[in-house]
Design a protein around this motif. Structure first.
Motif, PDB file in Angstrom:
ATOM      1  N   TYR A   1       0.830  -1.199   0.000  1.00 47.15           N
ATOM      2  CA  TYR A   1       0.000   0.000   0.000  1.00 47.15           C
ATOM      3  C   TYR A   1       0.870   1.258   0.000  1.00 47.15           C
ATOM      4  O   TYR A   1       0.571   2.252  -0.674  1.00 47.15           O
ATOM      5  CB  TYR A   1      -0.927  -0.007   1.214  1.00 47.15           C
ATOM      6  CG  TYR A   1      -2.022   1.041   1.188  1.00 47.15           C
ATOM      7  CD1 TYR A   1      -2.527   1.538  -0.009  1.00 47.15           C
ATOM      8  CD2 TYR A   1      -2.560   1.523   2.377  1.00 47.15           C
ATOM      9  CE1 TYR A   1      -3.543   2.489  -0.021  1.00 47.15           C
ATOM     10  CE2 TYR A   1      -3.572   2.469   2.382  1.00 47.15           C
ATOM     11  CZ  TYR A   1      -4.054   2.953   1.176  1.00 47.15           C
ATOM     12  OH  TYR A   1      -5.049   3.895   1.161  1.00 47.15           O
TER      13      TYR A   1
ATOM     14  N   SER B   1      -0.426   7.190   0.698  1.00 48.80           N
ATOM     15  CA  SER B   1      -0.381   5.819   1.220  1.00 48.80           C
ATOM     16  C   SER B   1       0.970   5.490   1.869  1.00 48.80           C
ATOM     17  O   SER B   1       1.063   4.536   2.641  1.00 48.80           O
ATOM     18  CB  SER B   1      -0.692   4.814   0.105  1.00 48.80           C
ATOM     19  OG  SER B   1       0.347   4.769  -0.849  1.00 48.80           O
TER      20      SER B   1
ATOM     21  N   HIS C   1       1.262   4.671   5.623  1.00 50.23           N
ATOM     22  CA  HIS C   1       0.839   3.393   6.200  1.00 50.23           C
ATOM     23  C   HIS C   1       1.995   2.414   6.387  1.00 50.23           C
ATOM     24  O   HIS C   1       1.884   1.464   7.165  1.00 50.23           O
ATOM     25  CB  HIS C   1      -0.234   2.752   5.306  1.00 50.23           C
ATOM     26  CG  HIS C   1      -1.530   3.504   5.301  1.00 50.23           C
ATOM     27  ND1 HIS C   1      -2.641   3.080   6.002  1.00 50.23           N
ATOM     28  CD2 HIS C   1      -1.894   4.666   4.698  1.00 50.23           C
ATOM     29  CE1 HIS C   1      -3.633   3.940   5.822  1.00 50.23           C
ATOM     30  NE2 HIS C   1      -3.196   4.915   5.017  1.00 50.23           N
TER      31      HIS C   1
ATOM     32  N   GLU D   1      -9.779   2.994  -3.499  1.00 43.70           N
ATOM     33  CA  GLU D   1      -9.243   4.172  -4.186  1.00 43.70           C
ATOM     34  C   GLU D   1     -10.162   4.621  -5.314  1.00 43.70           C
ATOM     35  O   GLU D   1     -10.271   5.810  -5.605  1.00 43.70           O
ATOM     36  CB  GLU D   1      -7.850   3.857  -4.753  1.00 43.70           C
ATOM     37  CG  GLU D   1      -6.878   3.284  -3.723  1.00 43.70           C
ATOM     38  CD  GLU D   1      -6.620   4.222  -2.563  1.00 43.70           C
ATOM     39  OE1 GLU D   1      -6.477   5.442  -2.796  1.00 43.70           O
ATOM     40  OE2 GLU D   1      -6.565   3.742  -1.404  1.00 43.70           O
TER      41      GLU D   1
ATOM     42  N   THR E   1      -4.598  -1.995   5.946  1.00 44.54           N
ATOM     43  CA  THR E   1      -4.143  -0.615   6.069  1.00 44.54           C
ATOM     44  C   THR E   1      -3.753  -0.375   7.520  1.00 44.54           C
ATOM     45  O   THR E   1      -4.035  -1.192   8.405  1.00 44.54           O
ATOM     46  CB  THR E   1      -5.228   0.399   5.673  1.00 44.54           C
ATOM     47  OG1 THR E   1      -6.181   0.514   6.737  1.00 44.54           O
ATOM     48  CG2 THR E   1      -5.938  -0.013   4.395  1.00 44.54           C
TER      49      THR E   1
END
Length: 448
Positions: A102, A109, A112, A151, A174
């Protein structure tokens, strides 16, 4: 002290946008995490013996910058799902691989991909901040969150968001999940908190209620109809308890499979009449080594089902145990029936006799969580009192390891809640009159 200010504002009942927008955010918050440098800590240990109390930590973590399409939520309560168990025992793979992938997607992103993973895929709480592109939600609103993160830059997901190539489960695939004092979610994960429920009750249905709705009710799953007979494995558990309620509410006939008299009684309290205590019946679908199945046990289960239903096989099998039960599930579905699967808590490598599938025109249907519309509809069932939370026990955030262990070892009924910012259980109800009509149903699982 800033976290105390946030808690005090929520406890006061003030929900004005100005109040929450005016509260300064702390530099850090407490969260349940697993650590990247510990992914090998259970190497050589059998799955059942892996202990989430050793791998789940309560850490102070910094608040990441908020993306334009996100919301920062003060989390009053969360809940344990099996994906937190998988994360905590690093099975079937470490979730840090999800975070790394991710992290390569875009600049936002990257946040994360951290050496720690904040877990948890449920929450109830109050919005503190929203990103610059958010218009539907404001600071001060009471919310719950579903766990679908998408997304939607590809066309695939615009008919069904679960088909987005970048579909992920928040708090599992996530970071910044709900087992924490604060959480970050995409704004399109937010839904109104049912006002007749406490914080911990409202937090508990999110993942499992939405999952059961898509799997059993939606056209994307079994498309249950009036009069269908449904075999529900683990019918008093976190997922099965919602499937049982939905089947009953829809005019179907659940055949509830449980593993103890106490769990059978819970099903009866929900209104189910056809119950199989698999432990009392002594079903053994596999040999002791777990290498070979016994079709005679499938046949015995089918016979038991027909005894209960007046000679009928089931139209739908609500599958989630996986390897342990899948061969039996394929066998007992009626000719032309459906086996709908959403998980594999007993193992991912399923084995079944394909003759009973293809020669009887049965269907195996895969189902994974739910899209936004399905999640919203499932939440509305809770809000309207057609489906009720199945919360049985609530832990403090500091006890999250024990809560996950309970779920890992199937020591629970229904859902296990976790208080995060809420100082005690029983808070958060703003519509007592509405609650009074459902008090018995809401408390069915309490301390079961």
């Amino acid at each position: 002290m800033t976290m105390d200010t946030i808690r005090d504002a929520i406890m006061s009942g003030d929900r004005s946008e100005q109040t929450y927008a005016g509260i300064a955010l702390p530099e850090s918050y407490r969260a349940a995490t697993v650590h990247k440098d510990e992914v090998d800590m259970f190497e050589g240990v059998a799955s059942r013996d892996k202990d989430p109390r050793q791998s789940l930590h309560i850490d102070d973590v910094p608040i990441p910058e908020l993306a334009p399409d996100e919301a920062l939520v003060a989390v009053m309560a969360s809940a344990i799902n099996y994906n937190t168990v998988w994360t905590s025992i690093f099975e079937p793979v470490s979730t840090f691989g999800f975070l790394e992938r991710y992290g390569r997607l875009n600049d936002w992103s990257k946040r994360h991909d951290l050496p720690y993973h904040i877990v948890g895929s449920d929450l109830s709480g109050v919005v503190l901040r929203t990103g610059s592109h958010v218009s539907k939600w404001n600071a001060g609103q009471e919310v719950v969150a579903h766990c679908l993160s998408v997304e939607l830059e590809d066309p695939d997901g615009h008919d069904d968001t679960m088909m987005d190539p970048q579909q992920r489960i928040w708090g599992f695939e996530t970071n910044f999940g709900g087992l924490a004092e604060l959480a970050i979610v995409k704004a399109n994960q937010l839904m109104p908190k049912p006002d007749h429920l406490t914080w911990e009750e409202a937090a508990s249905p999110g993942l499992v209620n939405s999952t059961a709705y898509r799997q059993l009710i939606s056209k994307n799953g079994a498309a249950l109809k009036l009069g269908d007979r449904v075999l529900i494995w683990g019918a008093s558990g976190g997922l099965g308890s919602y499937a049982t309620q939905m089947a009953l509410a829809a005019g179907a006939e659940p055949v509830c499979v449980v593993s103890s008299p106490d769990k059978a009684e819970i099903c009866r309290q929900m209104g189910a009449e056809l119950i199989i205590d698999r432990r009392a019946e002594g079903f053994q679908f596999w040999n002791e080594e777990g290498t070979k199945q016994n079709p005679k046990e499938w046949q015995r289960l089918g016979k038991k089902i027909r005894e209960l239903t007046g000679g009928h096989d089931v139209d739908i099998v609500f599958e989630h145990p996986g390897r342990e039960t899948f061969g039996a599930s394929v066998y007992v579905a009626r000719k032309g029936g459906k086996i709908v699967t959403c998980a594999s808590t007993s193992g991912f490598m399923h084995e079944y006799d394909n003759r009973y599938l293809w020669m009887n025109l049965k269907s195996i249907v895969s189902s994974h969580f739910a899209n936004y519309r399905e999640s919203w509809e499932a939440n509305e069932l809770i809000n309207r009192g057609l489906i009720h939370p199945t919360l049985s026990k609530t832990y403090q955030l500091e006890e999250v390891g024990q809560a996950a262990l309970d779920v890992h070892h199937n020591l629970h009924q229904g859902k296990v809640g976790v208080l995060t910012l809420a100082p005690e259980a029983g808070l958060g109800v703003t519509n007592a009159d509405k609650r009074s009509g459902f008090e018995q149903e809401i408390n069915r699982f309490r301390n079961a």
